[in-house]
Scaffold this motif. Structure first.
Motif, PDB file in Angstrom:
ATOM      1  N   VAL A 166       0.942  -5.041   7.197  1.00 52.00           N
ATOM      2  CA  VAL A 166       0.737  -4.997   5.742  1.00 52.00           C
ATOM      3  C   VAL A 166      -0.709  -4.657   5.408  1.00 52.00           C
ATOM      4  CG1 VAL A 166       0.744  -6.376   3.634  1.00 52.00           C
ATOM      5  CG2 VAL A 166       2.629  -6.578   5.256  1.00 52.00           C
ATOM      6  N   ILE A 167      -1.652  -5.344   6.057  1.00 51.79           N
ATOM      7  CA  ILE A 167      -3.066  -5.093   5.788  1.00 51.79           C
ATOM      8  C   ILE A 167      -3.456  -3.680   6.215  1.00 51.79           C
ATOM      9  CG2 ILE A 167      -5.411  -5.771   6.470  1.00 51.79           C
ATOM     10  CD1 ILE A 167      -4.160  -7.602   4.454  1.00 51.79           C
ATOM     11  N   GLY A 168      -2.875  -3.200   7.320  1.00 50.98           N
ATOM     12  CA  GLY A 168      -3.150  -1.832   7.748  1.00 50.98           C
ATOM     13  C   GLY A 168      -2.682  -0.814   6.731  1.00 50.98           C
ATOM     14  N   LEU A 169      -1.503  -1.037   6.148  1.00 49.03           N
ATOM     15  CA  LEU A 169      -0.997  -0.138   5.110  1.00 49.03           C
ATOM     16  C   LEU A 169      -1.907  -0.140   3.896  1.00 49.03           C
ATOM     17  CD1 LEU A 169       1.185   1.714   3.968  1.00 49.03           C
ATOM     18  CD2 LEU A 169       2.448  -0.319   3.245  1.00 49.03           C
ATOM     19  N   PHE A 170      -2.346  -1.314   3.482  1.00 43.95           N
ATOM     20  CA  PHE A 170      -3.257  -1.403   2.348  1.00 43.95           C
ATOM     21  C   PHE A 170      -4.604  -0.759   2.673  1.00 43.95           C
ATOM     22  CE2 PHE A 170      -0.276  -4.262   0.438  1.00 43.95           C
ATOM     23  CZ  PHE A 170      -0.556  -4.231  -0.925  1.00 43.95           C
ATOM     24  N   SER A 171      -5.042  -0.865   3.917  1.00 46.03           N
ATOM     25  CA  SER A 171      -6.305  -0.232   4.306  1.00 46.03           C
ATOM     26  C   SER A 171      -6.226   1.278   4.124  1.00 46.03           C
ATOM     27  CB  SER A 171      -6.633  -0.566   5.770  1.00 46.03           C
ATOM     28  OG  SER A 171      -6.800  -1.947   5.951  1.00 46.03           O
ATOM     29  N   TYR A 172      -5.120   1.851   4.557  1.00 47.09           N
ATOM     30  CA  TYR A 172      -4.950   3.297   4.386  1.00 47.09           C
ATOM     31  C   TYR A 172      -4.889   3.678   2.910  1.00 47.09           C
ATOM     32  CZ  TYR A 172      -2.862   7.927   4.482  1.00 47.09           C
ATOM     33  OH  TYR A 172      -2.599   9.262   4.269  1.00 47.09           O
ATOM     34  N   VAL A 173      -4.173   2.879   2.124  1.00 55.26           N
ATOM     35  CA  VAL A 173      -3.992   3.194   0.703  1.00 55.26           C
ATOM     36  C   VAL A 173      -5.324   3.137  -0.045  1.00 55.26           C
ATOM     37  CG1 VAL A 173      -2.975   2.369  -1.447  1.00 55.26           C
ATOM     38  CG2 VAL A 173      -1.577   2.529   0.624  1.00 55.26           C
ATOM     39  N   VAL A 174      -6.073   2.041   0.127  1.00 55.97           N
ATOM     40  CA  VAL A 174      -7.334   1.916  -0.623  1.00 55.97           C
ATOM     41  C   VAL A 174      -8.397   2.852  -0.069  1.00 55.97           C
ATOM     42  CG1 VAL A 174      -6.838  -0.483  -1.213  1.00 55.97           C
ATOM     43  CG2 VAL A 174      -8.211   0.017   0.813  1.00 55.97           C
ATOM     44  N   GLY A 175      -8.231   3.336   1.147  1.00 53.11           N
ATOM     45  CA  GLY A 175      -9.184   4.285   1.710  1.00 53.11           C
ATOM     46  C   GLY A 175      -8.961   5.695   1.233  1.00 53.11           C
ATOM     47  N   ASN A 176      -7.804   5.954   0.663  1.00 54.17           N
ATOM     48  CA  ASN A 176      -7.486   7.269   0.113  1.00 54.17           C
ATOM     49  C   ASN A 176      -7.686   7.221  -1.394  1.00 54.17           C
ATOM     50  OD1 ASN A 176      -5.829   9.474  -1.053  1.00 54.17           O
ATOM     51  ND2 ASN A 176      -5.271   9.844   1.088  1.00 54.17           N
ATOM     52  N   ALA A 177      -8.663   7.961  -1.897  1.00 52.90           N
ATOM     53  CA  ALA A 177      -9.030   7.889  -3.318  1.00 52.90           C
ATOM     54  C   ALA A 177      -7.870   8.285  -4.221  1.00 52.90           C
ATOM     55  CB  ALA A 177     -10.244   8.771  -3.590  1.00 52.90           C
ATOM     56  N   VAL A 178      -7.123   9.315  -3.830  1.00 53.83           N
ATOM     57  CA  VAL A 178      -6.022   9.793  -4.674  1.00 53.83           C
ATOM     58  C   VAL A 178      -4.927   8.738  -4.791  1.00 53.83           C
ATOM     59  CG1 VAL A 178      -4.255  11.559  -4.946  1.00 53.83           C
ATOM     60  CG2 VAL A 178      -6.519  12.190  -4.075  1.00 53.83           C
ATOM     61  N   ILE A 179      -4.493   8.194  -3.641  1.00 57.43           N
ATOM     62  CA  ILE A 179      -3.420   7.196  -3.653  1.00 57.43           C
ATOM     63  C   ILE A 179      -3.889   5.916  -4.326  1.00 57.43           C
ATOM     64  CG2 ILE A 179      -1.855   5.841  -2.228  1.00 57.43           C
ATOM     65  CD1 ILE A 179      -1.992   7.991  -0.128  1.00 57.43           C
TER      66      ILE A 179
END
Length: 244
Positions: free
Chosen positions: A33-46
């Motif tokens: 879960v935290i890994g998914l959120f890391s990717y999401v918040v690291g992508n400015a568009v998403i």
């Protein structure tokens, strides 16, 4: 606050590590879960689309969380019941510290609190047990952390482990709701805790109401069966004859 969060969550994971495979399962779920959120918040568009605060370069932490999950799977191969390799304090504290640190970096502490809710339940069960015994001289649970309470109730160890994993999966799915409604994270947390409290209270009330009704009618067979469905087991002094 960050230090308290890391120390508290690390010890919560450590307290959960009391049965074979019990701690590593929820750890992998929380890491996912935290890994998914890391990717999401690291992508400015998403992040902007989902109304989450963008954290530059946070996407690289998804690789770290994926490594935790992969290492956890390899460890679980040997840690599953009956375990031949054990995590110990060093592993549990390190994993808890890693997860809480990543959550702080990506500013999603609430997500970890929900996804890792099982760890907090284990920790608070110890705190409640100690506080109750110190102030009232009585124990709330037969033994703390709470997984030992169910052991003493007669649940087999694999049954406890799998059921706690199921709870962790549910909590992980609930935490993902924040991706859809990021501004309602606290409402989701309150609703989840409220549901747990209401379910527990309802189960306890039903437990005693059924006992009173059966004893008044001179029938305790139904209580024995329903008690095992709800609790997995019942006290020996309350056990009635099983229906054939």
């Amino acid at each position: 606050l960050a230090v308290l969060f890391i120390v508290g969550f690390s010890n919560a994971v450590n307290l959960t590590d009391g049965l074979d495979g019990l701690a590593i399962g929820p750890t992998m779920i929380s890491a996912g879960v935290i890994g998914l959120f890391s990717y999401v918040v690291g992508n400015a568009v998403i992040a902007n689309y989902l109304e989450l605060k963008h954290v530059p370069a946070a996407g690289t932490l998804a690789i770290f969380c994926s490594a935790l999950m992969g290492a956890g799977l390899g460890f679980l191969w040997y840690n599953t019941y009956p375990a031949s390799v054990f995590m110990g304090d060093t592993g549990a504290l390190a994993l808890g510290g890693a997860l809480s640190t990543v959550a702080i970096i990506i500013r999603q502490e609430v997500v970890l609190v929900i996804a890792g809710g099982l760890f907090l339940v284990e920790m608070f069960s110890v705190m409640i047990q100690v506080a109750s015994f110190k102030t009232r001289g009585k124990r709330v649970f037969r033994m703390a952390p709470i997984h030992h309470h169910y052991e003493l109730r007669g649940w087999p160890e694999p049954q406890i482990i799998v059921r706690f994993w199921i709870i962790s999966v549910i909590l992980g799915l609930v935490s993902l709701l924040i991706l859809l409604q990021p501004n309602m994270s606290m409402a989701v947390l309150v609703a989840l805790l409220g549901g747990i409290v209401l379910f527990s209270a309802g189960a306890k009330i039903g437990h005693f109401l059924l006992l009173d009704m059966d004893l008044a009618a001179g029938r305790d067979d139904a209580f024995a069966i329903v008690g095992e469905i709800v609790y997995g087991d019942v006290d020996d002094q309350l056990r009635g004859p099983r229906l054939r």
